[in-house]
Design an enzyme around this catalytic site. Sequence first.
Site, PDB file in Angstrom:
ATOM      1  N   LEU A 253       1.001  -1.138  -0.103  1.00  0.00           N
ATOM      2  CA  LEU A 253       0.145  -0.087  -0.069  1.00  0.00           C
ATOM      3  C   LEU A 253       0.768   1.129   0.078  1.00  0.00           C
ATOM      4  O   LEU A 253       1.658   1.557   1.076  1.00  0.00           O
ATOM      5  CB  LEU A 253      -0.881  -0.018   1.123  1.00  0.00           C
ATOM      6  CG  LEU A 253      -1.871  -1.212   1.359  1.00  0.00           C
ATOM      7  CD1 LEU A 253      -2.449  -1.263   2.595  1.00  0.00           C
ATOM      8  CD2 LEU A 253      -2.750  -1.416   0.354  1.00  0.00           C
TER       9      LEU A 253
ATOM     10  N   LYS B  37       4.945   5.552  12.073  1.00  0.00           N
ATOM     11  CA  LYS B  37       5.045   5.676  13.516  1.00  0.00           C
ATOM     12  C   LYS B  37       3.922   6.545  14.102  1.00  0.00           C
ATOM     13  O   LYS B  37       3.341   6.228  15.208  1.00  0.00           O
ATOM     14  CB  LYS B  37       6.311   6.751  13.441  1.00  0.00           C
ATOM     15  CG  LYS B  37       6.169   7.960  12.780  1.00  0.00           C
ATOM     16  CD  LYS B  37       7.559   8.806  13.095  1.00  0.00           C
ATOM     17  CE  LYS B  37       7.476   9.902  11.978  1.00  0.00           C
ATOM     18  NZ  LYS B  37       7.132   9.469  10.522  1.00  0.00           N
TER      19      LYS B  37
ATOM     20  N   LYS C  36       8.057   8.474  18.222  1.00  0.00           N
ATOM     21  CA  LYS C  36       8.849   7.771  18.065  1.00  0.00           C
ATOM     22  C   LYS C  36       9.150   7.125  19.426  1.00  0.00           C
ATOM     23  O   LYS C  36       9.630   6.033  19.976  1.00  0.00           O
ATOM     24  CB  LYS C  36      10.070   8.041  17.494  1.00  0.00           C
ATOM     25  CG  LYS C  36       9.708   8.367  15.935  1.00  0.00           C
ATOM     26  CD  LYS C  36      11.100   9.111  15.032  1.00  0.00           C
ATOM     27  CE  LYS C  36      10.763   9.047  13.798  1.00  0.00           C
ATOM     28  NZ  LYS C  36      11.779  10.036  12.875  1.00  0.00           N
TER      29      LYS C  36
ATOM     30  N   GLY D  43      15.194   7.968   4.557  1.00  0.00           N
ATOM     31  CA  GLY D  43      15.962   7.605   3.149  1.00  0.00           C
ATOM     32  C   GLY D  43      15.150   6.309   2.530  1.00  0.00           C
ATOM     33  O   GLY D  43      14.711   5.475   3.271  1.00  0.00           O
TER      34      GLY D  43
END
Length: 428
Positions: free
Chosen positions: A9, A105, A205, A302
């Site tokens: 997805l 997250k 986080k 990244g």
Amino acid sequence: METIKIGILGLGTVGSGVIRILRDHAEKISNITGRRLEVKTVVVHNLKKKRSVDLTGINLTDNADDVLCDDEIQMVVEVMGTVNTAKEYIERALKAGKHVITANKDLIATHGPELISLAKEHGCDLCYEASVAGGIPILRTIVNSFAADRIIEVRGIVNGTTNYIMTQMNKNGASYEDALESAQELGFAEADPTNDVDGIDAAYKMIILTQFAFGKDVTMDQVKVKGIRGIQKADIAEAKRLGYVIKLLGIAKLVNGHIDVSVGPVLVPQTQPLAAIQNENNAVVVTGSAVGETMFYGPGAGELPTANSVLSDITSVTKNIVMGTTGFSFNDYTNELELADDSEVVYPYYLSLQVLDKPGQMLKLTEIMTEYDASFRLITQTQMNDRFARVSMVTHEMSESQLNHIVEKLNELEEISVLAAYKVLPEK
């Protein structure tokens, strides 16, 4: 060799990286897992958009049902972002008996417990290594390598955007505004950088890290969050002169058997490894009662680093499928910890004040510090302009409660304004 078919997805940066690594490392992954992994279908928003990755043999669709209702697809990778839509799709996938890997997250921090419960109910795996610190395998490391240790503290740089900005300010003397503009030009910061610069991303986080390290589910309103807006070049320079570097740190720490979780600017001694983490990189320091301090360092975002963390989850889930051990939580550790009171949380603090340059002001400051049983280790004064001076000081250790009272009292004075109040990490 049997084949496990995967649906994805989202086909942005991370989704493209997942397909690229699966193709480039197919033979190694098959040797490790004993299965061939094949991406069958990818769901995208815009079918006409030009893609940077080879999609030969892959169905491209804009209908999520082509993944969620396909009985051949055993594993769903969610890398589309958002919260509500992603939550709906993951719930549907789990109810359909599909294993789920996500890098989301925001979703895990806000709805993790209920999704974990749903996965367990349906005998499915739900993994999310890529949700914290991009390419650093920190969650699985905490689960496996610290299983027998008692973790005392987790602290670190978990947001690459703010670390890039702080690097430009610390190393190159850039203003906050110029550093943010540079981050946006390089693609490290969004056009609306609010989640990053206000510490919200880092807080999400830390919620996940706190659950893994301490077994405690905390909510966003239980995390003390302060971002980097308003950090001034003068405070960067003063910190440097005193032997510190200002970094945005997330800290989850046991205090008297209670847990304290915070995100905010912190003065880090230049002698400590976290002070040397530059640009968009992340680093997490885990302190265990047995092992002591260990630091995990790497790229925080990244295409390939984050995709590699997703692949780590994919291979783990594949092994579980082969061994028939699916349906266990990514992290089963739970602990009924109470939140620490502000009076229990103790640090030295850096205070930066704008003070009307006339006699008697230092006496007022000293009286307030004395009233709350606090003292400063060092203090300096520099001229700001014809009317005001900047007073900078590092206190001895005091509680967060003492700090809050002192700041409140100082802000009641017409002649003194608090410009900054940051934690200071003690020297090791």
